[in-house]
Structure formats: structure tokens, C-alpha cells
Write a protein that holds these residues in place. Structure first.
Motif, PDB file in Angstrom:
ATOM      1  N   TYR A  99     -69.680  44.149 -21.890  1.00  0.00           N
ATOM      2  CA  TYR A  99     -68.332  44.708 -22.410  1.00  0.00           C
ATOM      3  C   TYR A  99     -68.167  44.331 -23.908  1.00  0.00           C
ATOM      4  CZ  TYR A  99     -63.085  45.008 -23.246  1.00  0.00           C
ATOM      5  OH  TYR A  99     -62.087  45.216 -23.659  1.00  0.00           O
ATOM      6  N   ARG A 103     -68.103  47.574 -26.180  1.00  0.00           N
ATOM      7  CA  ARG A 103     -66.775  47.747 -26.873  1.00  0.00           C
ATOM      8  C   ARG A 103     -66.268  47.448 -28.327  1.00  0.00           C
ATOM      9  NH1 ARG A 103     -66.633  51.796 -23.769  1.00  0.00           N
ATOM     10  NH2 ARG A 103     -65.088  52.163 -22.102  1.00  0.00           N
ATOM     11  N   PHE A 167     -70.517  50.136 -19.063  1.00  0.00           N
ATOM     12  CA  PHE A 167     -69.168  50.289 -19.765  1.00  0.00           C
ATOM     13  C   PHE A 167     -69.397  51.400 -20.793  1.00  0.00           C
ATOM     14  CE2 PHE A 167     -68.570  45.598 -18.847  1.00  0.00           C
ATOM     15  CZ  PHE A 167     -67.425  45.667 -18.370  1.00  0.00           C
ATOM     16  N   VAL A 170     -67.901  54.786 -19.259  1.00  0.00           N
ATOM     17  CA  VAL A 170     -66.448  54.746 -18.967  1.00  0.00           C
ATOM     18  C   VAL A 170     -65.831  55.348 -20.257  1.00  0.00           C
ATOM     19  CG1 VAL A 170     -64.547  53.590 -18.152  1.00  0.00           C
ATOM     20  CG2 VAL A 170     -66.580  53.168 -17.383  1.00  0.00           C
ATOM     21  N   ARG A 172     -63.397  55.910 -23.106  1.00  0.00           N
ATOM     22  CA  ARG A 172     -62.584  54.913 -23.814  1.00  0.00           C
ATOM     23  C   ARG A 172     -61.242  55.275 -23.745  1.00  0.00           C
ATOM     24  NH1 ARG A 172     -64.333  51.688 -27.920  1.00  0.00           N
ATOM     25  NH2 ARG A 172     -66.675  51.676 -28.348  1.00  0.00           N
ATOM     26  N   GLU A 175     -59.262  53.114 -21.030  1.00  0.00           N
ATOM     27  CA  GLU A 175     -58.983  51.473 -21.720  1.00  0.00           C
ATOM     28  C   GLU A 175     -57.834  51.719 -22.807  1.00  0.00           C
ATOM     29  OE1 GLU A 175     -61.068  47.764 -23.887  1.00  0.00           O
ATOM     30  OE2 GLU A 175     -61.966  49.992 -23.682  1.00  0.00           O
ATOM     31  N   LEU A 189     -59.257  45.032 -18.914  1.00  0.00           N
ATOM     32  CA  LEU A 189     -60.886  44.859 -18.243  1.00  0.00           C
ATOM     33  C   LEU A 189     -60.850  44.724 -16.814  1.00  0.00           C
ATOM     34  CD1 LEU A 189     -63.922  44.057 -18.605  1.00  0.00           C
ATOM     35  CD2 LEU A 189     -63.244  41.885 -19.325  1.00  0.00           C
ATOM     36  N   LEU A 193     -61.377  48.709 -16.074  1.00  0.00           N
ATOM     37  CA  LEU A 193     -62.899  48.734 -16.389  1.00  0.00           C
ATOM     38  C   LEU A 193     -63.616  48.280 -15.279  1.00  0.00           C
ATOM     39  CD1 LEU A 193     -62.949  48.000 -20.360  1.00  0.00           C
ATOM     40  CD2 LEU A 193     -62.970  50.376 -19.177  1.00  0.00           C
ATOM     41  N   VAL A 197     -66.780  50.073 -13.281  1.00  0.00           N
ATOM     42  CA  VAL A 197     -68.223  49.862 -13.625  1.00  0.00           C
ATOM     43  C   VAL A 197     -68.772  49.059 -12.247  1.00  0.00           C
ATOM     44  CG1 VAL A 197     -67.893  49.508 -16.003  1.00  0.00           C
ATOM     45  CG2 VAL A 197     -67.701  47.492 -14.715  1.00  0.00           C
TER      46      VAL A 197
END
Length: 284
Positions: A99, A103, A167, A170, A172, A175, A189, A193, A197
Motif C-alpha cells: 500500500y 499510494r 493496489f 485499483v 484511485r 479511495e 484501506l 482497498l 485486492v
């Protein structure tokens, strides 16, 4: 027969013919890979000279394995504990590490990631002696917890790589939407997320389990107490009988016991495992 039905039948036949080589190749590979396992399972219940199953077919070799030294259940418990700790530690650390690499931007991120992957280039056996000395200073020699930490160390580079690409696959926007709705970073998270994942997590967990369950070299170096030995080490010790003879029957029974959990887990998690590997290929 109408022209439409003839065209439909022709299309079905063409598809079947075009897929025939695929089925032949995959079927042949399945036979090649399954044959040693099936042969080993059959040999473990077959008669062999110098074993507990000297005539007929039965479970004599499994009884030898069951009663060996501290007992099969003790060794299974040791392997289960080591595998569970390795999987838990690998998932926890790689989840947070992947992560962070995916990120956040921070100085030296790429260099640190490459340094993490560089562990894969170091020969496995060369690190065991330094780690053995380090575990001695931490009072974790001859410990299942220490063995789990070592196995986790060797799983983290691949696991962190897998979680990073998971991650990154996925969007953004998911999030950011969670953050706008009031979730903090930890909440986004956990709630958004991690479910996204999940295939990557399952892939990492499966690899960590297989590595910990089947590893022989690390227990051989780090575990000196026979009652703390995981099952692969116990099966290797079981091979030797008096006068150096090898108990092939009990060894084959041990291999079957070792293989069954791996096969079941792989079959149960196969779909998620494939999706986890595809996540990096589908990124962007």
C-alpha cells in the motif's frame, strides 16, 4: 434442417475442432503432473520389503508414520503453527508495504523497492547461517517463532511486489471517494482497498503457506529439537532405519500427508489465485 441451424452447427463444430489441440495439450500436461502424485499415493499403501506393509495393501506405512518419535500429530501441529504464523506475518507486512509503495510518494521510494526485491537475488542458503546467529542473540534459536520469522523474510520481497501491483490496479477514485465520505486513510484501506485486492492477498497467502509448509532447509539449520521439527524434517529423519536402510513406504506416506493440504488449498483458491496474478497484467 434450415440454413440458420446448419450455420449454427458448423460454428459449433468449428469451435470444437479449434479447441481440440488445447484440450489435448492441457490433458497431457495434467497426466504428466498428476502421475507422480498418484503413483506415490498407490505406493504408500502397497507392499514393499522392509516396511510395515510387507504384503498386500493397507495402511501399515501410515501407522509407522503416525507413531514415529513424537507422533505425526505433533509434527503436523508444528507445521501448521509455522505456516499460520508465516502467512499472517507475510500478509500483514506485505499489505502495508505494498500500500505504501503504491499510494505514497516519498524520497527514495523506487530505490527502497528495488532493495527489497534484491533479496530475491541472494542465494537462500547463504543467509541461513547469519540468521541463525542473529536468532541466537534474540533467544529465538530452536524456536518455531524464529523459524516463522525467517520464512517470512524470504517471502516478503515477492509478497510486497504482488501487493504493490494489486493496489496499483485499483482506481484511485475508489479511495478518494471513501476519503470524501469521511473515511480516514486506515478506514479506506480496510473498507475499500482490502476487499478490492483480495485476490492478491490470497495469492500471497497461498505462496507463503506452500513455502512454509514444504520448507526443509531452514528447519534443518534452525531446529535442533526433534519434538519441534515440522513435518518435512520429520519425514526426512524417518527415512533412515537400522543399518542405513531407507523406509520407502513410510516416506511415501509422509509425502502424501504433506501434499494433501497443498492440493486442497490450491484447488479451493485457484480462481482467486489466477485473478491475483492477472491483476498486474490488467493494471491501467
Amino acid at each position: 434442417m434450415t440454413p440458420a441451424s446448419r450455420r449454427r452447427d458448423t460454428t459449433v463444430l468449428t469451435r470444437a475442432v479449434s479447441r481440440t489441440p488445447h484440450h489435448v495439450v492441457t490433458g497431457g500436461l495434467a497426466v504428466v503432473f498428476l502421475f507422480p502424485l498418484l503413483w506415490n499415493a498407490w505406493a504408500s499403501v502397497s507392499a514393499q520389503p522392509g516396511t510395515a506393509q510387507e504384503s498386500g495393501h493397507g495402511l501399515g506405512n501410515y501407522r509407522t508414520l503416525l507413531d514415529y518419535d513424537a507422533g505425526l500429530w505433533r509434527y503436523l501441529g508444528n507445521s501448521t503453527l509455522v505456516s499460520a504464523l508465516t502467512v499472517a506475518l507475510t500478509l500483514g507486512v506485505s499489505l502495508l508495504g505494498g500500500y505504501a509503495f503504491a499510494r505514497f510518494d516519498f524520497p527514495g521510494k523506487n530505490a527502497l523497492f528495488l532493495l527489497t526485491l534484491a533479496v530475491l537475488m541472494v542465494p537462500y542458503a547463504t543467509l541461513l547461517i547469519p540468521l541463525y546467529v542473529l536468532l541466537g542473540r534474540l533467544h529465538l534459536q530452536n524456536s518455531l517463532v524464529g523459524l516463522s520469522l525467517v520464512l517470512t523474510l524470504f517471502q516478503l520481497p515477492f509478497a510486497t511486489f504482488m501487493m504493490r501491483i494489486s493496489f496499483e490496479s485499483v482506481p484511485r477514485e475508489l479511495e478518494e471517494s471513501a476519503l470524501v465520505d469521511g473515511c480516514g486513510t486506515a478506514g479506506a484501506l480496510r473498507r475499500v482497498l482490502v476487499p478490492a485486492v483480495r485476490p492478491g492477498l490470497i495469492t500471497v497467502g497461498l505462496f507463503a503457506f506452500l513455502a512454509a509448509w514444504n520448507d526443509f532447509i531452514a528447519p534443518l539449520i534452525l531446529i535442533s529439537d526433534s519434538e519441534k521439527a515440522p513435518l518435512p524434517l520429520a519425514v526426512a529423519n524417518l527415512r533412515q532405519q537400522s543399518m542405513g536402510a531407507v523406509d520407502y513406504g513410510a516416506t511415501e506416506a509422509g509425502v502424501v500427508v504433506l501434499a494433501v493440504p497443498c492440493l486442497l488449498l490450491f484447488l479451493l483458491l485457484q480462481r482467486h489465485y489466477v485473478r491475483g496474478f492477472m491483476s498486474g497484467a490488467l493494471k491501467g
